[in-house]
Design a protein around this motif. Structure first.
Motif, PDB file in Angstrom:
ATOM      1  N   ASP A   1       3.241 -42.781  -8.063  1.00 22.80           N
ATOM      2  CA  ASP A   1       2.282 -41.742  -8.459  1.00 22.80           C
ATOM      3  C   ASP A   1       2.736 -40.352  -8.048  1.00 22.80           C
ATOM      4  O   ASP A   1       2.543 -39.372  -8.778  1.00 22.80           O
ATOM      5  N   LEU A   2       3.363 -40.257  -6.870  1.00 23.51           N
ATOM      6  CA  LEU A   2       3.752 -38.956  -6.325  1.00 23.51           C
ATOM      7  C   LEU A   2       5.170 -38.553  -6.701  1.00 23.51           C
ATOM      8  O   LEU A   2       5.667 -37.522  -6.267  1.00 23.51           O
ATOM      9  N   GLY A   3       5.836 -39.388  -7.519  1.00 21.30           N
ATOM     10  CA  GLY A   3       7.177 -39.060  -7.971  1.00 21.30           C
ATOM     11  C   GLY A   3       8.266 -39.341  -6.972  1.00 21.30           C
ATOM     12  O   GLY A   3       9.403 -38.886  -7.135  1.00 21.30           O
ATOM     13  N   PHE A   4       7.959 -40.107  -5.921  1.00 26.59           N
ATOM     14  CA  PHE A   4       8.961 -40.448  -4.913  1.00 26.59           C
ATOM     15  C   PHE A   4       9.832 -41.620  -5.359  1.00 26.59           C
ATOM     16  O   PHE A   4      10.889 -41.869  -4.773  1.00 26.59           O
ATOM     17  N   MET A   5       9.374 -42.339  -6.366  1.00 29.27           N
ATOM     18  CA  MET A   5      10.056 -43.549  -6.783  1.00 29.27           C
ATOM     19  C   MET A   5       9.881 -43.730  -8.290  1.00 29.27           C
ATOM     20  O   MET A   5       8.813 -43.440  -8.833  1.00 29.27           O
ATOM     21  N   LYS A   6      10.923 -44.187  -8.962  1.00 31.60           N
ATOM     22  CA  LYS A   6      10.862 -44.399 -10.407  1.00 31.60           C
ATOM     23  C   LYS A   6      10.332 -45.794 -10.710  1.00 31.60           C
ATOM     24  O   LYS A   6      10.826 -46.793 -10.189  1.00 31.60           O
ATOM     25  N   LYS A   7       9.301 -45.850 -11.548  1.00 29.92           N
ATOM     26  CA  LYS A   7       8.713 -47.137 -11.902  1.00 29.92           C
ATOM     27  C   LYS A   7       9.740 -48.017 -12.589  1.00 29.92           C
ATOM     28  O   LYS A   7      10.449 -47.566 -13.485  1.00 29.92           O
ATOM     29  N   GLU A   8       9.832 -49.263 -12.140  1.00 28.34           N
ATOM     30  CA  GLU A   8      10.764 -50.273 -12.637  1.00 28.34           C
ATOM     31  C   GLU A   8      12.225 -49.973 -12.299  1.00 28.34           C
ATOM     32  O   GLU A   8      13.133 -50.639 -12.792  1.00 28.34           O
ATOM     33  N   GLY A   9      12.428 -48.966 -11.455  1.00 26.73           N
ATOM     34  CA  GLY A   9      13.774 -48.741 -10.937  1.00 26.73           C
ATOM     35  C   GLY A   9      14.110 -49.798  -9.899  1.00 26.73           C
ATOM     36  O   GLY A   9      13.265 -50.607  -9.500  1.00 26.73           O
ATOM     37  N   LEU A  10      15.343 -49.790  -9.440  1.00 27.37           N
ATOM     38  CA  LEU A  10      15.804 -50.806  -8.504  1.00 27.37           C
ATOM     39  C   LEU A  10      14.966 -50.818  -7.221  1.00 27.37           C
ATOM     40  O   LEU A  10      14.541 -51.881  -6.745  1.00 27.37           O
TER      41      LEU A  10
ATOM     42  N   LYS B   1      -3.998 -35.245  -7.395  1.00 26.91           N
ATOM     43  CA  LYS B   1      -4.604 -35.554  -8.688  1.00 26.91           C
ATOM     44  C   LYS B   1      -3.908 -36.693  -9.415  1.00 26.91           C
ATOM     45  O   LYS B   1      -4.513 -37.350 -10.281  1.00 26.91           O
ATOM     46  N   ASP B   2      -2.655 -36.985  -9.092  1.00 26.15           N
ATOM     47  CA  ASP B   2      -1.890 -37.982  -9.839  1.00 26.15           C
ATOM     48  C   ASP B   2      -2.044 -39.407  -9.322  1.00 26.15           C
ATOM     49  O   ASP B   2      -1.469 -40.333  -9.889  1.00 26.15           O
ATOM     50  N   PHE B   3      -2.801 -39.593  -8.256  1.00 27.00           N
ATOM     51  CA  PHE B   3      -2.985 -40.959  -7.750  1.00 27.00           C
ATOM     52  C   PHE B   3      -3.666 -41.844  -8.791  1.00 27.00           C
ATOM     53  O   PHE B   3      -4.648 -41.431  -9.415  1.00 27.00           O
TER      54      PHE B   3
ATOM     55  N   GLN C   1       3.090 -48.413  -5.533  1.00 28.28           N
ATOM     56  CA  GLN C   1       2.497 -47.621  -6.600  1.00 28.28           C
ATOM     57  C   GLN C   1       2.172 -46.202  -6.145  1.00 28.28           C
ATOM     58  O   GLN C   1       2.337 -45.244  -6.912  1.00 28.28           O
ATOM     59  N   ASN C   2       1.732 -46.036  -4.886  1.00 33.52           N
ATOM     60  CA  ASN C   2       1.433 -44.678  -4.441  1.00 33.52           C
ATOM     61  C   ASN C   2       2.682 -43.797  -4.456  1.00 33.52           C
ATOM     62  O   ASN C   2       2.603 -42.600  -4.738  1.00 33.52           O
ATOM     63  N   ALA C   3       3.842 -44.377  -4.169  1.00 33.86           N
ATOM     64  CA  ALA C   3       5.098 -43.616  -4.210  1.00 33.86           C
ATOM     65  C   ALA C   3       5.467 -43.256  -5.646  1.00 33.86           C
ATOM     66  O   ALA C   3       6.012 -42.174  -5.911  1.00 33.86           O
TER      67      ALA C   3
ATOM     68  N   LYS D   1       2.560 -34.339   0.608  1.00 31.92           N
ATOM     69  CA  LYS D   1       2.311 -34.273  -0.828  1.00 31.92           C
ATOM     70  C   LYS D   1       1.035 -35.002  -1.250  1.00 31.92           C
ATOM     71  O   LYS D   1       0.322 -34.530  -2.144  1.00 31.92           O
ATOM     72  N   PRO D   2       0.701 -36.161  -0.651  1.00 27.04           N
ATOM     73  CA  PRO D   2      -0.526 -36.855  -1.058  1.00 27.04           C
ATOM     74  C   PRO D   2      -1.787 -36.018  -0.909  1.00 27.04           C
ATOM     75  O   PRO D   2      -2.777 -36.261  -1.599  1.00 27.04           O
TER      76      PRO D   2
END
Length: 394
Positions: A135-144, A299-301, A131-133, A226-227
């Motif tokens: 939040d920071l845009g490193f990973m797409k939610k529900e992506g592979l 701020k996006d966490f 989830q932290n990834a 970035k965090p």
């Protein structure tokens, strides 16, 4: 007990220490038979560090690398650790396995060892990934990629017999988003650090060395990525540029350090000094002659982070000035312990006002620093962490 530590961020104990090295030392000091497996940069082998054998497994680069490479390294880590264990400790059994997050991928190895020996598995939950990834845009939610790591995360909570969380906010978050997890597994295991025992350096020479003599020093120590959203710190520094004795000292490394350095230069922020990593003892000595310890969270966490760098500030007795996301309960801790001042990330005016309150009131600054040190001694030492873990087993 025979205790196996599967460790990720584990410096050479001959040269430095962190939260995890001090916990290992605590177990050794209490007479347990300790085995440590950690990443290494050279040939796989057992290295004696501060009198303790550490099995260093050769891995891919892990720190200060692009996210895709970090992801590959994490996926391969359990296989590299298992190969090292089979090479050097093939016949050895264990009563307890302890492993922190990050990473979550070591769950596969921990589960395999648990099935083999019937031992207990204690999880030190620090980063809540993936989830932290997200939040920071490193990973797409529900992506592979997200689905893969989310499956690993669920397995981690299932396999762990005990889960030590940084705060009550962490416990609440895990239960809300993973209702299948048994609540009896979860308890509070605060961050911890061995107490600072005073100077290894001359205070005045140290101030002179880092160019902070006769300055009011606002220090940020640790990772610069970035965090940490250090853009907020640049805005703060710009807002007090008219105070010639206020200086910001940024200590550490991270993927964004060059960017922050370039932005500070382009804005003409002569009140910012950046220093790469220094030895831990000198780092603590340097913090102890500073005035305020900075915390900055993105701020996006949406997960309740408790910044471990606060340990350093509490430990040396300086107050905390924090810019926080809306998910963390760290601000509540600062308020309860009266050990610092905080604002929400993006509230630049309040961030500025809080700094000036501490700058203009030496008594407030001193009292909050002392309160933080009292809190540290009461709640944040390795001995307390050790006893928390042992109490679970008993």
């Amino acid at each position: 007990m025979k205790v196996l530590f599967l460790m990720f961020a584990f410096p050479d104990m001959n040269k430095s220490f962190n939260m995890y090295t001090t916990l290992v030392e605590e177990f050794v000091n209490h007479g347990h038979e300790v085995t440590v497996v950690a990443p290494g940069i050279g040939k796989t082998g057992i290295y004696v560090e501060n009198g303790i054998p550490v099995l260093r497994a050769q891995t891919l680069p892990i720190k200060n690398v692009p996210n895709y490479l970090k992801g590959i390294s994490n996926v391969l880590l359990p296989f590299q650790f298992e190969r090292a264990l089979n090479q050097f400790y093939k016949e050895k059994s264990f009563d307890l396995v302890i492993s922190p997050t990050p990473p979550i991928t070591l769950v596969d190895l921990a589960a395999k060892i648990k099935r083999k020996f019937g031992n207990k598995f204690y999880l030190i939950l620090r980063d809540i990934f993936p989830q932290n990834a997200v939040d920071l845009g490193f990973m797409k939610k529900e992506g592979l990629t997200h689905r893969y790591f989310r499956k690993k995360e669920r397995k981690l909570y299932k396999e762990a017999d005990y889960i030590g969380c940084m705060s009550q906010g962490n416990i609440d978050y895990v239960m809300k988003h993973n209702p299948e997890v048994s609540e009896v597994k979860l308890h509070e295991l605060k961050n911890y650090q061995k107490p600072y025992n005073g100077f290894g350096s001359d205070p005045q020479l140290l101030k002179k060395k880092y160019g902070i003599a006769n300055k009011f020093v606002v220090v940020f120590g640790g990772n610069m990525g970035k965090p940490q959203q250090l853009e907020n710190v640049l805005v703060l520094a710009e807002s007090v540029i008219q105070f010639p004795d206020i200086v910001f000292l940024l200590l550490g490394e991270g993927v964004q350090i060059n960017k922050i350095e370039a932005e500070a230069k382009s804005k003409g922020l002569t009140n910012i000094k950046i220093q790469r990593t220094i030895p831990k003892q000198e780092y603590q000595d340097l913090l102890s002659v500073c005035d305020i310890g900075l915390i900055s969270l993105h701020k996006d966490f949406t997960i309740p982070n408790i910044p471990s760098k606060a340990l350093d500030y509490f430990n040396v007795g300086i107050p905390v000035l924090a810019s926080l996301d809306r998910a963390t309960d760290f601000g509540k801790i600062l308020d309860e312990e009266q050990s610092g001042m905080w604002s929400y990330a993006g509230d630049h005016q309040l961030f500025h006002e809080n700094l000036l309150k501490l700058y203009q009131s030496p008594d407030l600054k001193s009292t909050m620093g002392q309160n933080g040190n009292t809190y540290f001694k009461r709640c944040l030492t390795p001995e307390i962490a050790y006893n928390t873990i042992l109490n679970c087993l008993n």
